[in-house]
Design a protein around this motif. Structure first.
Motif, PDB file in Angstrom:
ATOM      1  N   THR A  56       0.821  -1.218   0.000  1.00  0.00           N
ATOM      2  CA  THR A  56       0.000   0.000   0.000  1.00  0.00           C
ATOM      3  C   THR A  56       0.853   1.266   0.000  1.00  0.00           C
ATOM      4  O   THR A  56       0.524   2.241  -0.675  1.00  0.00           O
ATOM      5  N   SER A  57       1.959   1.249   0.748  1.00  0.00           N
ATOM      6  CA  SER A  57       2.806   2.448   0.791  1.00  0.00           C
ATOM      7  C   SER A  57       3.485   2.695  -0.546  1.00  0.00           C
ATOM      8  O   SER A  57       3.603   3.838  -1.008  1.00  0.00           O
ATOM      9  N   GLN A  58       3.910   1.624  -1.213  1.00  0.00           N
ATOM     10  CA  GLN A  58       4.549   1.789  -2.513  1.00  0.00           C
ATOM     11  C   GLN A  58       3.541   2.188  -3.586  1.00  0.00           C
ATOM     12  O   GLN A  58       3.861   2.955  -4.497  1.00  0.00           O
ATOM     13  N   ALA A  59       2.324   1.683  -3.483  1.00  0.00           N
ATOM     14  CA  ALA A  59       1.288   2.049  -4.450  1.00  0.00           C
ATOM     15  C   ALA A  59       0.996   3.543  -4.387  1.00  0.00           C
ATOM     16  O   ALA A  59       0.900   4.214  -5.418  1.00  0.00           O
ATOM     17  N   TRP A  60       0.896   4.073  -3.190  1.00  0.00           N
ATOM     18  CA  TRP A  60       0.593   5.500  -3.055  1.00  0.00           C
ATOM     19  C   TRP A  60       1.814   6.367  -3.325  1.00  0.00           C
ATOM     20  O   TRP A  60       1.688   7.489  -3.820  1.00  0.00           O
ATOM     21  N   ALA A  61       2.994   5.857  -3.040  1.00  0.00           N
ATOM     22  CA  ALA A  61       4.213   6.596  -3.405  1.00  0.00           C
ATOM     23  C   ALA A  61       4.304   6.698  -4.927  1.00  0.00           C
ATOM     24  O   ALA A  61       4.667   7.756  -5.475  1.00  0.00           O
ATOM     25  N   ASN A  62       3.960   5.607  -5.602  1.00  0.00           N
ATOM     26  CA  ASN A  62       3.976   5.616  -7.059  1.00  0.00           C
ATOM     27  C   ASN A  62       2.939   6.598  -7.620  1.00  0.00           C
ATOM     28  O   ASN A  62       3.115   7.144  -8.713  1.00  0.00           O
ATOM     29  N   ALA A  63       1.878   6.816  -6.861  1.00  0.00           N
ATOM     30  CA  ALA A  63       0.835   7.761  -7.280  1.00  0.00           C
ATOM     31  C   ALA A  63       1.224   9.208  -6.961  1.00  0.00           C
ATOM     32  O   ALA A  63       0.444  10.128  -7.212  1.00  0.00           O
ATOM     33  N   GLY A  64       2.417   9.389  -6.401  1.00  0.00           N
ATOM     34  CA  GLY A  64       2.895  10.737  -6.097  1.00  0.00           C
ATOM     35  C   GLY A  64       2.456  11.259  -4.746  1.00  0.00           C
ATOM     36  O   GLY A  64       2.507  12.471  -4.495  1.00  0.00           O
ATOM     37  N   HIS A  65       2.029  10.345  -3.855  1.00  0.00           N
ATOM     38  CA  HIS A  65       1.557  10.780  -2.541  1.00  0.00           C
ATOM     39  C   HIS A  65       2.103   9.823  -1.470  1.00  0.00           C
ATOM     40  O   HIS A  65       1.420   8.872  -1.071  1.00  0.00           O
ATOM     41  N   PRO A  66       3.345  10.036  -1.000  1.00  0.00           N
ATOM     42  CA  PRO A  66       3.937   9.141   0.000  1.00  0.00           C
ATOM     43  C   PRO A  66       3.100   9.074   1.277  1.00  0.00           C
ATOM     44  O   PRO A  66       2.531  10.089   1.712  1.00  0.00           O
ATOM     45  N   ILE A  67       3.024   7.886   1.864  1.00  0.00           N
ATOM     46  CA  ILE A  67       2.294   7.679   3.112  1.00  0.00           C
ATOM     47  C   ILE A  67       3.180   6.892   4.065  1.00  0.00           C
ATOM     48  O   ILE A  67       4.215   6.368   3.671  1.00  0.00           O
ATOM     49  N   PRO A  68       2.794   6.800   5.360  1.00  0.00           N
ATOM     50  CA  PRO A  68       3.608   6.040   6.313  1.00  0.00           C
ATOM     51  C   PRO A  68       3.823   4.593   5.864  1.00  0.00           C
ATOM     52  O   PRO A  68       3.006   4.025   5.138  1.00  0.00           O
ATOM     53  N   ARG A  69       4.899   4.016   6.331  1.00  0.00           N
ATOM     54  CA  ARG A  69       5.311   2.677   5.893  1.00  0.00           C
ATOM     55  C   ARG A  69       4.465   1.565   6.489  1.00  0.00           C
ATOM     56  O   ARG A  69       4.180   0.558   5.828  1.00  0.00           O
ATOM     57  N   THR A  70       4.051   1.671   7.749  1.00  0.00           N
ATOM     58  CA  THR A  70       3.401   0.552   8.420  1.00  0.00           C
ATOM     59  C   THR A  70       1.886   0.732   8.491  1.00  0.00           C
ATOM     60  O   THR A  70       1.371   1.855   8.456  1.00  0.00           O
ATOM     61  N   SER A  71       1.164  -0.378   8.619  1.00  0.00           N
ATOM     62  CA  SER A  71      -0.298  -0.308   8.705  1.00  0.00           C
ATOM     63  C   SER A  71      -0.743   0.444   9.958  1.00  0.00           C
ATOM     64  O   SER A  71      -1.735   1.177   9.940  1.00  0.00           O
ATOM     65  N   GLN A  72       0.012   0.283  11.051  1.00  0.00           N
ATOM     66  CA  GLN A  72      -0.352   0.979  12.283  1.00  0.00           C
ATOM     67  C   GLN A  72      -0.171   2.487  12.146  1.00  0.00           C
ATOM     68  O   GLN A  72      -1.006   3.270  12.615  1.00  0.00           O
ATOM     69  N   GLU A  73       0.906   2.906  11.496  1.00  0.00           N
ATOM     70  CA  GLU A  73       1.119   4.340  11.278  1.00  0.00           C
ATOM     71  C   GLU A  73       0.144   4.884  10.233  1.00  0.00           C
ATOM     72  O   GLU A  73      -0.290   6.036  10.316  1.00  0.00           O
ATOM     73  N   GLN A  74      -0.208   4.071   9.259  1.00  0.00           N
ATOM     74  CA  GLN A  74      -1.217   4.495   8.290  1.00  0.00           C
ATOM     75  C   GLN A  74      -2.542   4.753   9.008  1.00  0.00           C
ATOM     76  O   GLN A  74      -3.247   5.724   8.707  1.00  0.00           O
ATOM     77  N   TRP A  75      -2.869   3.908   9.959  1.00  0.00           N
ATOM     78  CA  TRP A  75      -4.100   4.072  10.743  1.00  0.00           C
ATOM     79  C   TRP A  75      -4.027   5.313  11.633  1.00  0.00           C
ATOM     80  O   TRP A  75      -5.007   6.056  11.773  1.00  0.00           O
ATOM     81  N   LYS A  76      -2.873   5.563  12.211  1.00  0.00           N
ATOM     82  CA  LYS A  76      -2.732   6.704  13.127  1.00  0.00           C
ATOM     83  C   LYS A  76      -2.693   8.048  12.406  1.00  0.00           C
ATOM     84  O   LYS A  76      -3.260   9.032  12.871  1.00  0.00           O
ATOM     85  N   ARG A  77      -2.006   8.088  11.272  1.00  0.00           N
ATOM     86  CA  ARG A  77      -1.663   9.385  10.684  1.00  0.00           C
ATOM     87  C   ARG A  77      -2.458   9.788   9.444  1.00  0.00           C
ATOM     88  O   ARG A  77      -2.420  10.943   9.032  1.00  0.00           O
TER      89      ARG A  77
END
Length: 365
Positions: free
Chosen positions: A283-304
């Motif tokens: 998921t993090s690489q998919a969104w980075a490829n879309a030009g929108h970097p996100i946190p690396r881990t599922s827990q940080e994705q949930w938090k941030r």
């Protein structure tokens, strides 16, 4: 070159080289303390061997495997978080090392200027400018000289102030580098502990599966599919799909396109592609490829990341699973997700409700 300069430059270069080694993928680390050896005659502690439930109840085996792989997923998130922090700290140490080198060069230049002023005074006989003015018979020369004296005094004061500030900066850089180094070491240990935990859980799951016969493994796979289908059906029976009408954003479409192209690639814990992924690596690489970097881990994705209601989700959003946010998949529409399930599986399509949903986050909210 003076001893102090050589020492700082050597330290800075050493820091950069050491960080480069620490940050290199696949680097093996020596144990900081010798591993105790068993006393003569002592038998080593055997590794726990997972046991099959009585009568090989395959439903209980499936539940046990789910627990083991879930625990491995939690440890994988811990590993990924420690790795992300270590990478950040490594980069900060490198930047501090660069500042140390730059600051030392600046300090050397200031010292050269101070030395030049001292040599000039020595060549003039060591007589202060104030004394020379008092001995002058030319009022004009006296006034011109007085201005130069004031300028010289201010320049000397500024030079001393700048040297003092530069020295203080160097001390602070060294202190900050030491603190970051301690954090880097702590995260290295956290990574090692998480890695050990992951490998232990996966090994236990594989041993459990290896003890099953061919027909039992086939039946186990059917049970897994049946459990996922049951959960998905219950989720769809709530009518939730009728409420989900969101359209994907342009970045969301790009993220989905990237994730779709990864289908069939193996799950490997800690992996971020291009040949394999874990759940949040995908998921993090998919969104980075879309030009929108996100946190690396599922827990940080949930938090941030921004939270949205399940009924309001749109393709490209991320669904976070389990109470501890240990798994994540990308919603692609029609009640489906793309995700990297677990060791031994590949990136695949699955029902969005096939696992307990914690909530939904939107990377480009």
């Amino acid at each position: 070159m003076g001893t102090g300069k050589r020492g700082l430059l050597t330290a800075a270069v050493t820091v950069v080289c050491a960080v480069t080694v620490l940050a290199a993928p696949g680097t093996a680390f020596a144990s900081p303390t010798p591993t105790p050896t068993a006393s003569p005659g002592a038998s080593p502690s055997p590794s726990p061997t997972p046991t099959l439930p009585p009568n090989k109840d395959l439903e209980k085996v499936r539940e046990r495997l789910d627990d083991l792989y879930h625990d491995a997923a939690v440890a994988t998130d811990e590993y990924n978080a420690a790795e992300e922090k270590a990478d950040k700290q490594s980069a900060e140490i490198v930047e501090l090392a660069k500042k140390i080198v730059k600051g030392q060069k600046k300090l050397d230049g200031l010292k050269d200027r101070a030395g030049a002023a001292a040599r000039a005074q020595y060549r003039s006989g060591g007589l202060p400018d104030e004394a020379k003015l008092l001995l002058s018979d030319d009022p004009g020369q006296f006034l011109d000289g007085a201005g130069r004296v004031l300028q010289g005094q201010r320049a000397t004061k500024d030079l001393i102030t700048e040297m003092t500030r530069t020295q203080a900066d160097l001390r602070q850089y060294a202190k900050d580098a030491s603190a970051q180094w301690d954090k880097l070491e702590a995260n290295r240990k956290a990574k090692a502990a998480a890695k050990k935990k992951i490998e232990k859980q996966i090994a236990a799951a594989e041993q459990l599966e290896d003890r099953l016969k061919k027909q039992e493994k086939k039946k186990l796979a059917e049970l897994e599919q049946r459990a996922a289908l049951k959960a998905q059906t219950a989720w769809l029976d709530t009518g939730i799909l009728d409420e989900i009408k969101g359209k994907s954003s342009e970045q969301g479409k790009k993220a989905i396109e990237f994730a779709t192209h990864q289908i069939g690639k193996p799950y490997v814990w800690g992996a971020e592609g291009p040949d394999s992924y874990d759940c949040s690596g995908l998921t993090s690489q998919a969104w980075a490829n879309a030009g929108h970097p996100i946190p690396r881990t599922s827990q940080e994705q949930w938090k941030r990341l921004g939270h949205v209601e399940v009924k309001d989700m749109r393709p490209g959003d991320l669904i976070i699973y389990f109470d501890d946010a240990s798994h994540v998949g990308m919603y692609v529409g029609d009640g489906a997700i793309i995700h990297a399930p677990r060791p031994g599986r590949t990136v695949t399509l699955a029902g969005a409700g096939s696992m307990p949903i914690l909530g939904v986050v939107r990377p480009d909210a």
